[in-house]
Design a protein around this motif. Sequence first.
Motif, PDB file in Angstrom:
ATOM      1  N   TYR A  39      17.073  22.615   6.483  1.00 16.16           N
ATOM      2  CA  TYR A  39      16.254  23.484   7.279  1.00 16.16           C
ATOM      3  C   TYR A  39      14.839  23.563   7.179  1.00 16.16           C
ATOM      4  CZ  TYR A  39      20.715  25.150   8.551  1.00 16.16           C
ATOM      5  OH  TYR A  39      22.351  25.381   9.122  1.00 16.16           O
ATOM      6  N   LEU A  40      14.359  23.367   5.949  1.00  9.89           N
ATOM      7  CA  LEU A  40      12.888  22.859   5.898  1.00  9.89           C
ATOM      8  C   LEU A  40      12.495  21.917   6.808  1.00  9.89           C
ATOM      9  CD1 LEU A  40      10.344  23.872   4.526  1.00  9.89           C
ATOM     10  CD2 LEU A  40      10.782  22.228   2.530  1.00  9.89           C
ATOM     11  N   ALA A  41      13.110  20.910   6.705  1.00  9.18           N
ATOM     12  CA  ALA A  41      12.524  19.727   7.548  1.00  9.18           C
ATOM     13  C   ALA A  41      12.698  19.790   9.235  1.00  9.18           C
ATOM     14  CB  ALA A  41      13.457  18.390   7.133  1.00  9.18           C
ATOM     15  N   SER A  42      13.903  20.777   9.403  1.00  9.73           N
ATOM     16  CA  SER A  42      14.194  21.244  10.923  1.00  9.73           C
ATOM     17  C   SER A  42      12.761  21.876  11.213  1.00  9.73           C
ATOM     18  CB  SER A  42      15.499  21.804  11.066  1.00  9.73           C
ATOM     19  OG  SER A  42      16.466  20.829  10.716  1.00  9.73           O
ATOM     20  N   VAL A  43      12.577  23.083  10.599  1.00  7.64           N
ATOM     21  CA  VAL A  43      11.369  23.871  10.653  1.00  7.64           C
ATOM     22  C   VAL A  43      10.170  23.187  11.026  1.00  7.64           C
ATOM     23  CG1 VAL A  43      10.023  25.994  10.091  1.00  7.64           C
ATOM     24  CG2 VAL A  43      12.609  25.979  10.022  1.00  7.64           C
ATOM     25  N   GLY A  44       9.900  22.269  10.239  1.00  4.96           N
ATOM     26  CA  GLY A  44       8.718  21.489   9.965  1.00  4.96           C
ATOM     27  C   GLY A  44       8.781  20.496  11.419  1.00  4.96           C
ATOM     28  N   GLY A  45       9.831  19.902  11.808  1.00  6.03           N
ATOM     29  CA  GLY A  45       9.930  19.279  12.858  1.00  6.03           C
ATOM     30  C   GLY A  45       9.727  19.805  13.930  1.00  6.03           C
ATOM     31  N   PHE A  46      10.101  21.128  14.037  1.00  8.04           N
ATOM     32  CA  PHE A  46       9.934  22.110  15.256  1.00  8.04           C
ATOM     33  C   PHE A  46       8.345  22.380  15.295  1.00  8.04           C
ATOM     34  CE2 PHE A  46       9.885  26.375  17.319  1.00  8.04           C
ATOM     35  CZ  PHE A  46      10.214  25.991  18.523  1.00  8.04           C
ATOM     36  N   LEU A  47       7.814  22.755  14.190  1.00  3.51           N
ATOM     37  CA  LEU A  47       6.385  22.940  14.240  1.00  3.51           C
ATOM     38  C   LEU A  47       5.524  21.680  14.921  1.00  3.51           C
ATOM     39  CD1 LEU A  47       5.859  25.056  10.987  1.00  3.51           C
ATOM     40  CD2 LEU A  47       5.907  25.791  13.337  1.00  3.51           C
ATOM     41  N   VAL A  48       5.760  20.588  14.199  1.00  2.34           N
ATOM     42  CA  VAL A  48       5.390  19.339  14.584  1.00  2.34           C
ATOM     43  C   VAL A  48       5.424  19.148  16.137  1.00  2.34           C
ATOM     44  CG1 VAL A  48       5.219  16.777  14.596  1.00  2.34           C
ATOM     45  CG2 VAL A  48       5.250  18.105  12.653  1.00  2.34           C
ATOM     46  N   LEU A  49       6.424  19.219  16.876  1.00  2.00           N
ATOM     47  CA  LEU A  49       6.971  19.221  18.099  1.00  2.00           C
ATOM     48  C   LEU A  49       6.308  20.243  19.036  1.00  2.00           C
ATOM     49  CD1 LEU A  49       8.990  18.653  20.484  1.00  2.00           C
ATOM     50  CD2 LEU A  49      10.254  20.522  19.745  1.00  2.00           C
ATOM     51  N   LEU A  50       6.207  21.655  18.521  1.00  2.00           N
ATOM     52  CA  LEU A  50       5.236  22.542  19.305  1.00  2.00           C
ATOM     53  C   LEU A  50       3.780  22.135  19.460  1.00  2.00           C
ATOM     54  CD1 LEU A  50       6.697  25.883  18.196  1.00  2.00           C
ATOM     55  CD2 LEU A  50       6.927  24.859  20.378  1.00  2.00           C
ATOM     56  N   ALA A  51       3.316  21.665  18.454  1.00  2.00           N
ATOM     57  CA  ALA A  51       1.760  21.272  18.285  1.00  2.00           C
ATOM     58  C   ALA A  51       1.598  20.157  18.980  1.00  2.00           C
ATOM     59  CB  ALA A  51       1.362  21.080  16.915  1.00  2.00           C
ATOM     60  N   GLY A  52       2.468  19.319  19.208  1.00  2.00           N
ATOM     61  CA  GLY A  52       2.494  17.893  19.667  1.00  2.00           C
ATOM     62  C   GLY A  52       2.443  18.056  21.206  1.00  2.00           C
ATOM     63  N   ILE A  53       3.513  18.964  21.553  1.00  2.63           N
ATOM     64  CA  ILE A  53       3.612  19.251  23.073  1.00  2.63           C
ATOM     65  C   ILE A  53       2.382  20.114  23.759  1.00  2.63           C
ATOM     66  CG2 ILE A  53       4.850  20.754  24.749  1.00  2.63           C
ATOM     67  CD1 ILE A  53       6.352  18.617  24.459  1.00  2.63           C
ATOM     68  N   TYR A  54       1.705  20.859  22.883  1.00  3.44           N
ATOM     69  CA  TYR A  54       0.830  21.747  23.072  1.00  3.44           C
ATOM     70  C   TYR A  54      -0.728  20.650  23.444  1.00  3.44           C
ATOM     71  CZ  TYR A  54      -3.652  24.739  22.571  1.00  3.44           C
ATOM     72  OH  TYR A  54      -4.802  25.194  23.192  1.00  3.44           O
ATOM     73  N   TYR A  55      -0.982  19.845  22.431  1.00  3.89           N
ATOM     74  CA  TYR A  55      -1.740  18.941  22.489  1.00  3.89           C
ATOM     75  C   TYR A  55      -1.744  17.894  23.593  1.00  3.89           C
ATOM     76  CZ  TYR A  55      -5.702  15.722  20.957  1.00  3.89           C
ATOM     77  OH  TYR A  55      -6.759  14.940  21.148  1.00  3.89           O
ATOM     78  N   PHE A  56      -0.394  17.427  23.879  1.00  3.24           N
ATOM     79  CA  PHE A  56      -0.089  16.425  24.857  1.00  3.24           C
ATOM     80  C   PHE A  56      -0.281  17.030  26.410  1.00  3.24           C
ATOM     81  CE2 PHE A  56       2.922  14.609  28.002  1.00  3.24           C
ATOM     82  CZ  PHE A  56       2.707  13.369  27.524  1.00  3.24           C
ATOM     83  N   LYS A  57      -0.015  18.477  26.377  1.00  2.00           N
ATOM     84  CA  LYS A  57      -0.279  19.025  27.666  1.00  2.00           C
ATOM     85  C   LYS A  57      -1.874  19.234  27.924  1.00  2.00           C
ATOM     86  CE  LYS A  57       0.239  23.659  29.978  1.00  2.00           C
ATOM     87  NZ  LYS A  57       0.595  25.133  29.632  1.00  2.00           N
ATOM     88  N   LYS A  58      -2.499  19.837  26.867  1.00  3.41           N
ATOM     89  CA  LYS A  58      -4.105  19.815  27.029  1.00  3.41           C
ATOM     90  C   LYS A  58      -4.739  18.842  27.445  1.00  3.41           C
ATOM     91  CE  LYS A  58      -7.951  21.989  24.375  1.00  3.41           C
ATOM     92  NZ  LYS A  58      -8.056  22.473  23.033  1.00  3.41           N
TER      93      LYS A  58
END
Length: 318
Positions: free
Chosen positions: A286-305
């Motif tokens: 679950y630690l890796a899953s949460v970390g992956g989710f944070l990476v995903l959110l940050a990546g999508i935000y930067y990708f959109k921007k």
Amino acid sequence: MEIYKTEAEIAKPKNWLLSIVVIVLVTFGVLVLLQGLALAIVPFLFGVSLEEIIALTSGGGQSIENGRMVLFFVQAFGSGLGFIVAAFIIAKLIEKASFDWESQVSRFNWSGFLLVLLITLGGMLFNSMLVDLNSKLVLPEFLSGLESWMIEMEDQLMEMTKFMTDFQNTSEFLMGLLVIGILAGVGEELFFRGVVQAKLHQYTGSGHLGVWITAIIFSAIHLQFYGFLPRMFLGAMFGYLYLYSGSLIYPILAHIFNNAFTVVMVYLAKKGMVDFDIEATDNVSYLASVGGFLVLLAGIYYFKKTNASKNGELGQSL
């Protein structure tokens, strides 16, 4: 920001119901026709009888020589090429639409590609938690009959998946990469994101609704009920990559990477080089899953921007 340009009468929002009916009928017809064509060719190409083909496609006949290659061939025609042909017929022949590939290619760059790989890796880590949650789905008692049927279907599909990924040689592995990775990635993204999502965005007036409704359809059509949530999540992730970039190249490459990674891991596990079990759902970090989710959110935000800035659409309202 999806690109799907057409002035055809049937494609206008007022004709949304007719357009959806046509999409369903054309897609179903193309998939059935091409799968039938593949089944007709198989006996001549692989020397397999009709009875053996039926046994293979129904989950049996796993001892048949070249059985795995037969299934890959049928899947390549029936789904990979099928979705490509269906998208072409709907877009080009019925709706006279243009994907404006010149613009789509111009919106692709290698820094964006590397970011998409990072987003996909983050999504895959988070998805492991969704796989675990979905596998524990329990329906109410009054739906016990439906639940039993769903479990039976899931078991049959898992047995088929295990058989198809039980690569016995390099040729089967490469065919698996081609069919499961490349053809599925290109065909499904061209159809679901390139056509369906763009049209639902137009009909609903919301990019987000277009992404999520398409993701639900994308997951449901696979008929794997205990994989519904993770596949819907992946569909949404691919959808946002297209929505925020205007280039199908990004979700196509992300889809190929996601599928090919699993195929490669299965092959390496069979070689004894890694510890990987395609059936495992109980070894989630679950630690890796949460970390992956944070990476995903940050990546999508930067990708959109970065894509909005590059295309001069920072003020775009979705």
